[in-house]
Each structure stands twice: as structure tokens, then as C-alpha cells.
Design an enzyme around this catalytic site. Structure first.
Site, PDB file in Angstrom:
ATOM      1  CB  CYS A  84      -0.897   0.014   1.230  1.00 28.19           C
ATOM      2  SG  CYS A  84      -1.696   1.609   1.490  1.00 28.19           S
ATOM      3  CB  ILE A  85       1.073   4.156  -2.300  1.00 27.07           C
ATOM      4  CG1 ILE A  85       2.119   5.257  -2.520  1.00 27.07           C
ATOM      5  CG2 ILE A  85      -0.336   4.719  -2.300  1.00 27.07           C
ATOM      6  CD1 ILE A  85       2.166   5.794  -3.919  1.00 27.07           C
TER       7      ILE A  85
END
Lengths: 134, 118
Positions: free
Chosen positions: B78-79
Site C-alpha cells: 500500500c502506497i
């Protein structure tokens, strides 16, 4: 996907909306799980999924109003819960036993919730496509 | 069956990464499909390429790379969670990528079962 009714588009559309339940188990501060969990809820709401949130155990504390986080140097996020309504996340449940064990009452919460028995929560879980614990 | 796998804990600190890896290997060997592996919370540290674990122990990072390359599995961190933890493009292991929570949403929709480790 074609289910044989001939209405391909509608079938595809239904396939893309799933019943997804978030089980919020963590206290709001002390770990990031509750906050990052809420971020996931907002993204999935933006994707227009059929969402349910259930708060159990210390997870309930995330919803308590008038939280003051300045003294622990952490950005509070209780206000973010206010936007759930705009995203049409309306199925927000609190486990009755968890609530009573913590001396909380429905009026303590910052948003509208529905108090449920463990058996009711279990029945709702049975009905989900996916359950995500945070 | 189509499985989607979410890992929430960092490598070595918690068994979640090991159990997830063993689950994926077992599922593949039984002919199941893995839609995607998604790392969230401290799980994103699993794709950090700066780690040098002791040679006499399992290399959790190399195992993910091997899964990604050998089995063509999409492995995503997940960024937003990555940015918080200093995991970034250019410093991630081969065979993985960084993307948004939309990837978690998409794989949850597509899979028959979402399994969360951690």
C-alpha cells in the site's frame, strides 16, 4: 459475465459490488491499526462497495466523542468518522457486551451506531463476501 | 478457488509473513489461484530491499521475490502505508510494486476468499 439472463451489463455491475465487513478490534491510539483501517473503509466506500463496520472489544473506543489527543502528540481522527455518512456507510454496529464491559453507553459515541448482540453480529458475518479485521 | 491475501505485520517481528508465504505456496501446490498479495500496516516492510537478514535464517524478502517471479503473482504494498514507513519505489524488492488501496478493494471483489494474516 453472462448469467444467462441476457442482461450482461447489470450482472457485471452486481459482481462488482460485494458485501464487505470491517471488524474494528483495535483502540484508536497506541497502534495505527484503527486509523489505517478507517482509511481502507473510505477507499472501499469510494468504490461503492456494500460496507458494514462492526466495533468489538477495545475497537469501540475509536468512536468515543470528545477525544483529546493533543497531550499524546497524535493527530486525532474521530472527525473522519463523520464523513462515513456522506459515503453512505450506514451499517455501523457496536457489540453490546464490549460496550457494557467498558462502561460505555450509545450516547458516548460520536456517530450514530446500532448496538447488536454477538449472535446478531455472527449472523451478519455469515452473509458477507469478505471480512477484514483491523 | 481464487484467494486474495492481505498481510498486516512486518517480517521477522511477527509470524504473519511466514504463515502467509506458506499458505500461498500450499494453495498454489493444490492448484488454487492467488489473485494478489497485498501488504498493509507494517506489512509493507516486507518489500523493503535494504534489509540484510542473517544468512543462516530464512530470507523473507527473497521468498516474496521468488513467488512474484516464479509464479507470476502480483505482490503490492500500500502506497499510503509505505510512505509512512519509508518504503518507496526504487527501494523495493524485485517482483513487487507499490500501489493504492484500490488494489486491495479490487482483489477483495475478484477473489472467492480474502485471507488476512496478522
Amino acid at each position: 459475465m453472462n448469467d444467462g439472463t441476457g442482461n450482461v451489463d447489470e450482472t457485471e455491475n452486481d459482481q462488482n459490488v460485494k458485501k464487505i465487513m470491517f471488524v474494528m478490534r483495535s483502540a484508536p491510539h497506541g497502534t495505527i491499526y484503527s486509523y489505517e483501517g478507517l482509511e481502507t473503509v473510505l477507499i472501499m466506500a469510494a468504490f461503492e462497495q456494500d460496507l458494514t463496520m462492526v466495533f468489538i472489544g477495545d475497537g469501540l473506543f475509536a468512536l468515543v466523542k470528545d477525544q483529546m489527543t493533543d497531550d499524546i502528540g497524535i493527530k486525532g481522527f474521530i472527525k473522519t468518522y463523520g464523513v462515513l455518512d456522506d459515503y453512505e456507510v450506514e451499517k455501523i454496529y457496536v457489540d453490546r457486551i464490549s460496550m457494557e464491559e467498558r462502561g460505555l453507553v450509545p450516547e458516548d459515541f460520536a456517530i450514530d451506531i446500532e448496538v447488536k448482540e454477538a449472535e446478531e453480529i455472527a449472523a451478519i458475518m455469515e452473509n458477507q463476501h469478505a471480512i477484514i479485521p483491523y | 478457488m481464487k484467494f486474495a491475501v492481505q498481510v498486516l505485520r512486518g517480517p521477522y517481528n511477527n509470524q504473519a509473513s511466514d504463515t502467509a508465504y506458506n499458505f500461498v505456496k500450499a494453495a498454489l501446490s493444490k492448484g488454487h489461484e492467488i489473485v494478489r498479495i497485498f501488504f498493509y500496516h507494517d506489512g509493507v516492510i516486507n518489500v523493503n530491499n535494504l534489509a540484510e537478514p542473517p544468512q543462516d535464517d530464512r530470507n523473507i524478502f527473497a521468498r516474496w521475490t521468488e513467488l512474484g517471479k516464479d509464479h507470476g503473482i502480483d505482490i503490492v504494498a500500500c502506497i499510503a502505508a509505505s510512505k509512512r514507513r519509508g518504503v518507496k519505489e526504487g527501494h523495493i524488492i524485485e517482483g513487487t510494486r507499490i500501489s493504492g488501496l484500490g488494489q486491495l478493494t479490487e482483489m477483495t471483489i475478484e477473489a472467492d476468499r480474502l485471507i488476512t494474516f496478522g
